[in-house]
Design a protein around this motif. Sequence first.
Motif, PDB file in Angstrom:
ATOM      1  N   GLU A 137      31.698  41.218  45.155  1.00  0.00           N
ATOM      2  CA  GLU A 137      30.248  41.258  44.982  1.00  0.00           C
ATOM      3  C   GLU A 137      29.827  40.948  43.549  1.00  0.00           C
ATOM      4  OE1 GLU A 137      26.749  44.105  46.611  1.00  0.00           O
ATOM      5  OE2 GLU A 137      28.266  45.099  45.365  1.00  0.00           O
ATOM      6  N   ASP A 138      30.653  41.331  42.579  1.00  0.00           N
ATOM      7  CA  ASP A 138      30.281  41.132  41.186  1.00  0.00           C
ATOM      8  C   ASP A 138      30.794  39.821  40.593  1.00  0.00           C
ATOM      9  OD1 ASP A 138      32.954  41.841  41.180  1.00  0.00           O
ATOM     10  OD2 ASP A 138      32.781  43.270  39.518  1.00  0.00           O
ATOM     11  N   GLU A 139      31.285  38.914  41.442  1.00  0.00           N
ATOM     12  CA  GLU A 139      31.759  37.607  40.975  1.00  0.00           C
ATOM     13  C   GLU A 139      30.966  36.501  41.665  1.00  0.00           C
ATOM     14  OE1 GLU A 139      35.994  37.367  41.557  1.00  0.00           O
ATOM     15  OE2 GLU A 139      36.382  39.052  40.194  1.00  0.00           O
ATOM     16  N   PRO A 140      30.587  35.440  40.929  1.00  0.00           N
ATOM     17  CA  PRO A 140      29.737  34.403  41.519  1.00  0.00           C
ATOM     18  C   PRO A 140      30.453  33.518  42.544  1.00  0.00           C
ATOM     19  CG  PRO A 140      30.333  33.812  39.272  1.00  0.00           C
ATOM     20  CD  PRO A 140      30.847  35.210  39.510  1.00  0.00           C
ATOM     21  N   GLU A 141      31.754  33.338  42.420  1.00  0.00           N
ATOM     22  CA  GLU A 141      32.493  32.449  43.315  1.00  0.00           C
ATOM     23  C   GLU A 141      33.605  33.202  44.032  1.00  0.00           C
ATOM     24  OE1 GLU A 141      31.729  29.219  43.858  1.00  0.00           O
ATOM     25  OE2 GLU A 141      30.041  29.450  42.482  1.00  0.00           O
ATOM     26  N   PRO A 142      33.905  32.813  45.279  1.00  0.00           N
ATOM     27  CA  PRO A 142      35.041  33.432  45.976  1.00  0.00           C
ATOM     28  C   PRO A 142      36.360  33.057  45.314  1.00  0.00           C
ATOM     29  CG  PRO A 142      33.861  31.892  47.427  1.00  0.00           C
ATOM     30  CD  PRO A 142      33.223  31.818  46.087  1.00  0.00           C
ATOM     31  N   ARG A 143      37.343  33.896  45.504  1.00  0.00           N
ATOM     32  CA  ARG A 143      38.687  33.617  45.012  1.00  0.00           C
ATOM     33  C   ARG A 143      39.484  32.945  46.120  1.00  0.00           C
ATOM     34  NH1 ARG A 143      40.845  38.689  41.446  1.00  0.00           N
ATOM     35  NH2 ARG A 143      38.891  39.138  40.355  1.00  0.00           N
ATOM     36  N   ASP A 144      40.191  31.870  45.768  1.00  0.00           N
ATOM     37  CA  ASP A 144      41.088  31.189  46.698  1.00  0.00           C
ATOM     38  C   ASP A 144      42.456  31.840  46.590  1.00  0.00           C
ATOM     39  OD1 ASP A 144      39.252  29.240  47.626  1.00  0.00           O
ATOM     40  OD2 ASP A 144      39.576  28.070  45.800  1.00  0.00           O
ATOM     41  N   LEU A 145      42.992  32.256  47.717  1.00  0.00           N
ATOM     42  CA  LEU A 145      44.304  32.896  47.760  1.00  0.00           C
ATOM     43  C   LEU A 145      45.222  32.086  48.651  1.00  0.00           C
ATOM     44  CD1 LEU A 145      43.086  36.559  48.350  1.00  0.00           C
ATOM     45  CD2 LEU A 145      43.745  35.515  46.174  1.00  0.00           C
ATOM     46  N   CYS A 146      46.473  31.933  48.237  1.00  0.00           N
ATOM     47  CA  CYS A 146      47.473  31.272  49.067  1.00  0.00           C
ATOM     48  C   CYS A 146      48.757  32.084  49.016  1.00  0.00           C
ATOM     49  CB  CYS A 146      47.682  29.825  48.637  1.00  0.00           C
ATOM     50  SG  CYS A 146      48.307  29.638  46.976  1.00  0.00           S
ATOM     51  N   VAL A 147      49.779  31.608  49.673  1.00  0.00           N
ATOM     52  CA  VAL A 147      51.032  32.342  49.802  1.00  0.00           C
ATOM     53  C   VAL A 147      51.511  32.837  48.438  1.00  0.00           C
ATOM     54  CG1 VAL A 147      53.462  32.146  50.455  1.00  0.00           C
ATOM     55  CG2 VAL A 147      51.704  31.107  51.881  1.00  0.00           C
ATOM     56  N   GLY A 148      51.787  34.130  48.384  1.00  0.00           N
ATOM     57  CA  GLY A 148      52.291  34.755  47.170  1.00  0.00           C
ATOM     58  C   GLY A 148      51.227  35.337  46.270  1.00  0.00           C
ATOM     59  N   ASP A 149      49.959  34.967  46.484  1.00  0.00           N
ATOM     60  CA  ASP A 149      48.886  35.523  45.655  1.00  0.00           C
ATOM     61  C   ASP A 149      48.627  36.969  46.054  1.00  0.00           C
ATOM     62  OD1 ASP A 149      48.524  33.146  44.291  1.00  0.00           O
ATOM     63  OD2 ASP A 149      46.854  32.497  45.546  1.00  0.00           O
ATOM     64  N   SER A 150      48.444  37.829  45.054  1.00  0.00           N
ATOM     65  CA  SER A 150      48.160  39.239  45.321  1.00  0.00           C
ATOM     66  C   SER A 150      46.961  39.680  44.505  1.00  0.00           C
ATOM     67  CB  SER A 150      49.371  40.107  44.994  1.00  0.00           C
ATOM     68  OG  SER A 150      49.654  40.081  43.610  1.00  0.00           O
ATOM     69  N   LEU A 151      46.342  40.751  44.956  1.00  0.00           N
ATOM     70  CA  LEU A 151      45.168  41.321  44.285  1.00  0.00           C
ATOM     71  C   LEU A 151      45.252  42.834  44.325  1.00  0.00           C
ATOM     72  CD1 LEU A 151      42.165  39.372  45.855  1.00  0.00           C
ATOM     73  CD2 LEU A 151      42.914  39.246  43.489  1.00  0.00           C
ATOM     74  N   LEU A 152      44.751  43.455  43.283  1.00  0.00           N
ATOM     75  CA  LEU A 152      44.553  44.897  43.278  1.00  0.00           C
ATOM     76  C   LEU A 152      43.052  45.117  43.398  1.00  0.00           C
ATOM     77  CD1 LEU A 152      45.881  47.681  42.977  1.00  0.00           C
ATOM     78  CD2 LEU A 152      45.354  47.526  40.533  1.00  0.00           C
ATOM     79  N   ILE A 153      42.645  45.822  44.435  1.00  0.00           N
ATOM     80  CA  ILE A 153      41.234  46.079  44.689  1.00  0.00           C
ATOM     81  C   ILE A 153      40.989  47.562  44.446  1.00  0.00           C
ATOM     82  CG2 ILE A 153      39.352  45.951  46.365  1.00  0.00           C
ATOM     83  CD1 ILE A 153      41.021  43.751  47.817  1.00  0.00           C
ATOM     84  N   ASN A 154      40.195  47.854  43.441  1.00  0.00           N
ATOM     85  CA  ASN A 154      39.933  49.237  43.058  1.00  0.00           C
ATOM     86  C   ASN A 154      39.009  49.914  44.060  1.00  0.00           C
ATOM     87  OD1 ASN A 154      41.441  49.275  40.575  1.00  0.00           O
ATOM     88  ND2 ASN A 154      39.866  47.917  39.743  1.00  0.00           N
ATOM     89  N   PRO A 155      39.032  51.252  44.100  1.00  0.00           N
ATOM     90  CA  PRO A 155      38.120  51.962  45.003  1.00  0.00           C
ATOM     91  C   PRO A 155      36.666  51.555  44.750  1.00  0.00           C
ATOM     92  CG  PRO A 155      39.736  53.472  44.058  1.00  0.00           C
ATOM     93  CD  PRO A 155      39.901  52.160  43.347  1.00  0.00           C
ATOM     94  N   HIS A 156      35.947  51.344  45.808  1.00  0.00           N
ATOM     95  CA  HIS A 156      34.525  50.987  45.803  1.00  0.00           C
ATOM     96  C   HIS A 156      34.230  49.640  45.133  1.00  0.00           C
ATOM     97  CE1 HIS A 156      33.743  54.840  47.568  1.00  0.00           C
ATOM     98  NE2 HIS A 156      34.420  55.419  46.596  1.00  0.00           N
TER      99      HIS A 156
END
Length: 181
Positions: A137-156
């Motif tokens: 929500e706080d970023e203007p563009e979506p992130r492109d993810l492909c094989v091997g890409d990981s993300l840490l998503i904080n609470p809320h």
Amino acid sequence: MAEAQLQQFLEKVRQLNAFVALSESQPALRDALRACDQHHEVVALAAQHGFEIARRWGDSQAAATQPKEQPSNQSNLLSSSCPAAGEERVDRLIEGSGWRLERIHSCLASSPEGFWYDQAETEWVIVLRGSAQLQFEDEPEPRDLCVGDSLLINPHQRHRVVTTDPDPGTLWLALFWSADA
């Protein structure tokens, strides 16, 4: 690399080169290729013209299209039938006090318009197969993810799935935990 895998690799390179040559000789195809926003759109366009560029060079045709049966005490994270287009399937693999590990299989899935995940848990996610776009929500563009890409998503940290791949879909591995654990 075994000879059979080398031949599969070389065949994929030949298919890609032939598709490139065709797109350079046909302006309409080149325009259609330019209009593709997602990897799976390029793969589908190539397939419409008789080129198989999606399969990884180490996969057999059967492995690319059919999940393998596993003994009851063994699992393969990459083996499962694709859910229907627009859907996803969540398999809880293991859990403990305050945490759980899930495998998520998505097929042309997206969050409903205006919906944002707002979860109390921390989530770490990795793409095992396919690709996806995830919007924060706080970023203007979506992130492109492909094989091997990981993300840490904080609470809320509000986020939504913009899109995932068509059949065979996108496979995610997601670890959720709460601060209380």
